[in-house]
Write a protein that holds these residues in place. Structure first.
Motif, PDB file in Angstrom:
ATOM      1  N   ARG A   3      13.456   3.410   1.384  1.00  0.00           N
ATOM      2  CA  ARG A   3      12.441   4.306   0.831  1.00  0.00           C
ATOM      3  C   ARG A   3      12.868   4.731  -0.571  1.00  0.00           C
ATOM      4  N   ILE A   4      11.945   4.618  -1.531  1.00  0.00           N
ATOM      5  CA  ILE A   4      12.256   4.936  -2.920  1.00  0.00           C
ATOM      6  C   ILE A   4      11.277   5.981  -3.443  1.00  0.00           C
ATOM      7  N   LEU A   5      11.818   7.012  -4.073  1.00  0.00           N
ATOM      8  CA  LEU A   5      11.013   8.044  -4.728  1.00  0.00           C
ATOM      9  C   LEU A   5      10.878   7.682  -6.205  1.00  0.00           C
ATOM     10  N   ILE A   6       9.640   7.614  -6.690  1.00  0.00           N
ATOM     11  CA  ILE A   6       9.363   7.327  -8.099  1.00  0.00           C
ATOM     12  C   ILE A   6       8.878   8.625  -8.741  1.00  0.00           C
ATOM     13  N   ALA A   7       9.709   9.240  -9.574  1.00  0.00           N
ATOM     14  CA  ALA A   7       9.347  10.473 -10.261  1.00  0.00           C
ATOM     15  C   ALA A   7       8.945  10.115 -11.691  1.00  0.00           C
ATOM     16  N   GLU A   8       7.648   9.979 -11.920  1.00  0.00           N
ATOM     17  CA  GLU A   8       7.125   9.491 -13.208  1.00  0.00           C
ATOM     18  C   GLU A   8       5.722  10.054 -13.425  1.00  0.00           C
ATOM     19  N   ASP A   9       5.504  10.704 -14.580  1.00  0.00           N
ATOM     20  CA  ASP A   9       4.203  11.324 -14.824  1.00  0.00           C
ATOM     21  C   ASP A   9       3.221  10.414 -15.552  1.00  0.00           C
ATOM     22  N   GLU A  10       3.694   9.303 -16.160  1.00  0.00           N
ATOM     23  CA  GLU A  10       2.774   8.361 -16.792  1.00  0.00           C
ATOM     24  C   GLU A  10       2.187   7.457 -15.703  1.00  0.00           C
ATOM     25  N   GLU A  11       0.893   7.636 -15.445  1.00  0.00           N
ATOM     26  CA  GLU A  11       0.257   6.964 -14.309  1.00  0.00           C
ATOM     27  C   GLU A  11       0.398   5.445 -14.375  1.00  0.00           C
ATOM     28  N   ARG A  12       0.266   4.884 -15.584  1.00  0.00           N
ATOM     29  CA  ARG A  12       0.337   3.424 -15.725  1.00  0.00           C
ATOM     30  C   ARG A  12       1.712   2.901 -15.335  1.00  0.00           C
ATOM     31  N   ILE A  13       2.756   3.589 -15.775  1.00  0.00           N
ATOM     32  CA  ILE A  13       4.110   3.143 -15.461  1.00  0.00           C
ATOM     33  C   ILE A  13       4.420   3.385 -13.989  1.00  0.00           C
ATOM     34  N   ALA A  14       4.004   4.537 -13.463  1.00  0.00           N
ATOM     35  CA  ALA A  14       4.236   4.824 -12.041  1.00  0.00           C
ATOM     36  C   ALA A  14       3.579   3.771 -11.168  1.00  0.00           C
ATOM     37  N   SER A  15       2.343   3.390 -11.500  1.00  0.00           N
ATOM     38  CA  SER A  15       1.622   2.383 -10.722  1.00  0.00           C
ATOM     39  C   SER A  15       2.309   1.026 -10.829  1.00  0.00           C
ATOM     40  N   PHE A  16       2.745   0.675 -12.036  1.00  0.00           N
ATOM     41  CA  PHE A  16       3.444  -0.587 -12.275  1.00  0.00           C
ATOM     42  C   PHE A  16       4.708  -0.678 -11.429  1.00  0.00           C
ATOM     43  N   VAL A  17       5.511   0.391 -11.439  1.00  0.00           N
ATOM     44  CA  VAL A  17       6.758   0.397 -10.671  1.00  0.00           C
ATOM     45  C   VAL A  17       6.471   0.398  -9.179  1.00  0.00           C
ATOM     46  N   GLU A  18       5.507   1.207  -8.749  1.00  0.00           N
ATOM     47  CA  GLU A  18       5.186   1.301  -7.332  1.00  0.00           C
ATOM     48  C   GLU A  18       4.694  -0.031  -6.779  1.00  0.00           C
TER      49      GLU A  18
END
Length: 226
Positions: A3-18
């Motif tokens: 399980r990985i927590l992605i703490a990122e407020d830029e939606e485009r980057i968060a979606s890309f990483v997720e």
């Protein structure tokens, strides 16, 4: 399953990483601000945290420091738009395990995620990926199709690794673009089809199958390496 927590407020980057992490078998949760990220981290439910420094609310440095003060031991990979030695040192001294500067390629992030998870679990490193008589040595970056050694370009190598980690699974053009070319790719590009043709030419046309209207998949062979 990690399980990985992605703490990122830029939606485009968060979606890309997720999307990239989920495509590689990880379970993900996204937090768009520092307060939420800290609360999630303190549950102890995550095996690794990808942490942006420029978060609203608590910034990444504060989240990191307070996590470590609260004895959250999960490895942390910091993401930042800042590219200075001073910031890097501050992050690492604050308890980060790794550091990446934006923009970054997903394949590099994925490699670091796997490394930190292996280190945390002390599990042996996989150095050769196989599917039937097709293999890819991750250290020498050499592919073999049956008894034939195949020379690959850097992009072909990354694409074949992606296929070999998901044998038989349909991978969409978007997933492949995101993994191989990063989050600044052009979704209208036909570059994936070009590289698939190149792989077929080098490995054999039947190795990569077309799932019409969906994407491509690596054909699963029952033949063992000779």
């Amino acid at each position: 399953m990690n399980r990985i927590l992605i703490a990122e407020d830029e939606e485009r980057i968060a979606s890309f990483v997720e999307k990239g992490l989920r495509a590689n078998g990880f379970v993900t949760t996204v937090a768009a601000d520092g307060d939420t990220a800290f609360d999630y981290a303190c549950t102890g439910s995550f095996d690794l945290i990808v942490l942006d420094i420029g978060l609203p609310g608590r910034d990444g440095f504060t989240v990191l420091r307070e996590m470590r003060e609260s004895r959250v031991t999960a490895p942390v990979i910091v993401l930042t738009a800042r590219d200075s030695v001073r910031d890097t040192v501050a992050g690492l001294e604050g308890g980060a395990d790794d550091w990446m500067t934006k923009p970054f390629r997903f394949e590099e992030l994925l490699a670091r995620v796997r490394l930190r998870l292996r280190t945390a679990a002390r599990t042996p490193e996989v150095t050769v990926l196989r599917s039937g008589d097709l293999s890819l040595d991750l250290r020498t970056r050499q592919a073999r199709a049956g008894t034939t050694v195949v020379d690959l370009t850097a992009r072909e190598f990354v694409m074949l690794e992606f296929f070999l980690r998901h044998p038989g699974q349909v991978l969409s053009r978007e997933q492949i673009l995101s993994h191989v070319w990063g989050y600044d790719f052009d979704p209208g590009s036909n570059i994936v089809d070009v590289y698939v043709r190149a792989l077929r030419k080098k490995l054999g046309a039947a190795r990569v199958e077309t799932a019409r209207g969906m994407g491509y998949r690596l054909a699963v062979s029952t033949r063992a390496p000779s």
